[in-house]
Design a protein around this motif. Structure first.
Motif, PDB file in Angstrom:
ATOM      1  N   GLU A  70       0.818  -1.219   0.000  1.00  0.00           N
ATOM      2  CA  GLU A  70       0.000   0.000   0.000  1.00  0.00           C
ATOM      3  C   GLU A  70       0.847   1.262   0.000  1.00  0.00           C
ATOM      4  O   GLU A  70       0.560   2.201  -0.734  1.00  0.00           O
ATOM      5  CB  GLU A  70      -0.925  -0.011   1.222  1.00  0.00           C
ATOM      6  CG  GLU A  70      -1.767   1.221   1.382  1.00  0.00           C
ATOM      7  CD  GLU A  70      -2.919   1.345   0.395  1.00  0.00           C
ATOM      8  OE1 GLU A  70      -3.350   2.487   0.134  1.00  0.00           O
ATOM      9  OE2 GLU A  70      -3.401   0.316  -0.121  1.00  0.00           O
ATOM     10  N   THR A  94      -8.289  -2.725   5.964  1.00  0.00           N
ATOM     11  CA  THR A  94      -7.796  -1.410   5.560  1.00  0.00           C
ATOM     12  C   THR A  94      -7.224  -0.707   6.784  1.00  0.00           C
ATOM     13  O   THR A  94      -7.250  -1.244   7.890  1.00  0.00           O
ATOM     14  CB  THR A  94      -8.885  -0.566   4.865  1.00  0.00           C
ATOM     15  OG1 THR A  94      -8.250   0.499   4.146  1.00  0.00           O
ATOM     16  CG2 THR A  94      -9.901  -0.016   5.847  1.00  0.00           C
ATOM     17  N   TYR A  98      -4.658   4.439   3.955  1.00  0.00           N
ATOM     18  CA  TYR A  98      -4.710   3.510   2.826  1.00  0.00           C
ATOM     19  C   TYR A  98      -5.719   4.011   1.793  1.00  0.00           C
ATOM     20  O   TYR A  98      -6.757   4.570   2.142  1.00  0.00           O
ATOM     21  CB  TYR A  98      -5.131   2.113   3.267  1.00  0.00           C
ATOM     22  CG  TYR A  98      -4.052   1.282   3.922  1.00  0.00           C
ATOM     23  CD1 TYR A  98      -2.898   1.846   4.459  1.00  0.00           C
ATOM     24  CD2 TYR A  98      -4.186  -0.090   4.010  1.00  0.00           C
ATOM     25  CE1 TYR A  98      -1.922   1.065   5.058  1.00  0.00           C
ATOM     26  CE2 TYR A  98      -3.214  -0.883   4.604  1.00  0.00           C
ATOM     27  CZ  TYR A  98      -2.088  -0.301   5.134  1.00  0.00           C
ATOM     28  OH  TYR A  98      -1.129  -1.075   5.723  1.00  0.00           O
ATOM     29  N   SER A  99      -5.426   3.784   0.532  1.00  0.00           N
ATOM     30  CA  SER A  99      -6.341   4.124  -0.563  1.00  0.00           C
ATOM     31  C   SER A  99      -7.257   2.959  -0.913  1.00  0.00           C
ATOM     32  O   SER A  99      -8.242   3.136  -1.615  1.00  0.00           O
ATOM     33  CB  SER A  99      -5.551   4.500  -1.819  1.00  0.00           C
ATOM     34  OG  SER A  99      -4.768   5.634  -1.573  1.00  0.00           O
ATOM     35  N   ASN A 100      -6.887   1.780  -0.431  1.00  0.00           N
ATOM     36  CA  ASN A 100      -7.585   0.560  -0.840  1.00  0.00           C
ATOM     37  C   ASN A 100      -8.109  -0.234   0.345  1.00  0.00           C
ATOM     38  O   ASN A 100      -7.621  -0.100   1.469  1.00  0.00           O
ATOM     39  CB  ASN A 100      -6.616  -0.356  -1.616  1.00  0.00           C
ATOM     40  CG  ASN A 100      -6.040   0.338  -2.822  1.00  0.00           C
ATOM     41  OD1 ASN A 100      -6.756   0.708  -3.737  1.00  0.00           O
ATOM     42  ND2 ASN A 100      -4.723   0.530  -2.827  1.00  0.00           N
ATOM     43  N   ASN A 118     -10.113  -0.130  -4.778  1.00  0.00           N
ATOM     44  CA  ASN A 118      -9.675   1.251  -4.635  1.00  0.00           C
ATOM     45  C   ASN A 118     -10.872   2.104  -4.228  1.00  0.00           C
ATOM     46  O   ASN A 118     -11.868   2.148  -4.927  1.00  0.00           O
ATOM     47  CB  ASN A 118      -9.069   1.773  -5.935  1.00  0.00           C
ATOM     48  CG  ASN A 118      -8.530   3.168  -5.757  1.00  0.00           C
ATOM     49  OD1 ASN A 118      -9.237   4.137  -5.999  1.00  0.00           O
ATOM     50  ND2 ASN A 118      -7.295   3.272  -5.312  1.00  0.00           N
ATOM     51  N   SER A 120     -10.279   5.405  -2.292  1.00  0.00           N
ATOM     52  CA  SER A 120      -9.948   6.811  -2.062  1.00  0.00           C
ATOM     53  C   SER A 120      -8.524   7.089  -2.511  1.00  0.00           C
ATOM     54  O   SER A 120      -7.565   6.639  -1.877  1.00  0.00           O
ATOM     55  CB  SER A 120     -10.092   7.140  -0.573  1.00  0.00           C
ATOM     56  OG  SER A 120      -9.588   8.425  -0.303  1.00  0.00           O
ATOM     57  N   GLU A 121      -8.366   7.855  -3.577  1.00  0.00           N
ATOM     58  CA  GLU A 121      -7.028   8.212  -4.055  1.00  0.00           C
ATOM     59  C   GLU A 121      -6.251   9.001  -3.002  1.00  0.00           C
ATOM     60  O   GLU A 121      -5.044   8.872  -2.882  1.00  0.00           O
ATOM     61  CB  GLU A 121      -7.118   9.006  -5.356  1.00  0.00           C
ATOM     62  CG  GLU A 121      -7.590   8.198  -6.542  1.00  0.00           C
ATOM     63  CD  GLU A 121      -6.691   7.006  -6.863  1.00  0.00           C
ATOM     64  OE1 GLU A 121      -5.455   7.104  -6.707  1.00  0.00           O
ATOM     65  OE2 GLU A 121      -7.236   5.960  -7.253  1.00  0.00           O
ATOM     66  N   ALA A 122      -6.955   9.818  -2.215  1.00  0.00           N
ATOM     67  CA  ALA A 122      -6.308  10.644  -1.192  1.00  0.00           C
ATOM     68  C   ALA A 122      -5.976   9.847   0.067  1.00  0.00           C
ATOM     69  O   ALA A 122      -5.209  10.305   0.903  1.00  0.00           O
ATOM     70  CB  ALA A 122      -7.216  11.820  -0.824  1.00  0.00           C
ATOM     71  N   GLY A 123      -6.533   8.676   0.209  1.00  0.00           N
ATOM     72  CA  GLY A 123      -6.327   7.872   1.417  1.00  0.00           C
ATOM     73  C   GLY A 123      -7.470   8.066   2.398  1.00  0.00           C
ATOM     74  O   GLY A 123      -8.037   9.154   2.509  1.00  0.00           O
TER      75      GLY A 123
END
Length: 154
Positions: A70, A94, A98-100, A118, A120-123
């Protein structure tokens, strides 16, 4: 007419055949309708070696390989790890940052990764899992996600 000797021989053959089929087939029993769900998520803090453990549900594993996947090789461990088990027996894992969400299937002395979702791209800031009838709910602030073993649900 069949002699006594032939009957004994035939009886021994039948018994041997039955024994072979019993041993080869082994016991066969399937219990269906099993509900593996964990109604409340586990929130675990990793130790300095990355081990997380929930004695209540009887699971422990090392989060380090997942954290490397991650965040990269030199990333620090998360302060907490979130885990919940779905009705069909899959583990969802999670952590904050984490983004995933990682979906695992239990194997003999192992958790095998089956899906990376996936979300959240921002985490994730403060993720929390909830058990629902047909999916796992992930809440992070005002964001809500419906997760299944195959990914995001509609």
């Amino acid at each position: 007419m069949v002699s006594q000797k032939h009957l004994r021989l035939l009886g021994n053959f039948a018994a041997a055949t039955l024994l072979v089929f019993t041993v080869a087939c082994g016991p066969s029993l399937t219990l269906t309708g099993v509900d593996y769900s964990q109604p409340i998520e586990s929130v675990m803090s990793p130790d300095q070696d990355g081990l997380v453990e929930d004695v209540r549900i009887g699971v422990s594993f090392n989060i380090t390989p997942l954290n490397v996947k991650e965040r990269g090789e030199d990333a620090s461990l998360p302060s907490e790890v979130r885990l919940i088990r779905s009705r069909d027996g899959y583990y969802f894992v999670t952590a904050p940052g984490y983004s995933n969400v990682y979906v695992f299937e239990s194997e003999e002395s192992a958790l095998e990764l089956t899906e990376i979702i996936n979300v959240s791209e921002a985490g994730l800031a403060q993720p929390a899992f909830n058990q629902r009838t047909n999916y796992i709910q992930l809440i992070d602030g005002d964001d809500e996600y419906r997760l299944t073993k195959d990914g995001l649900a509609n």
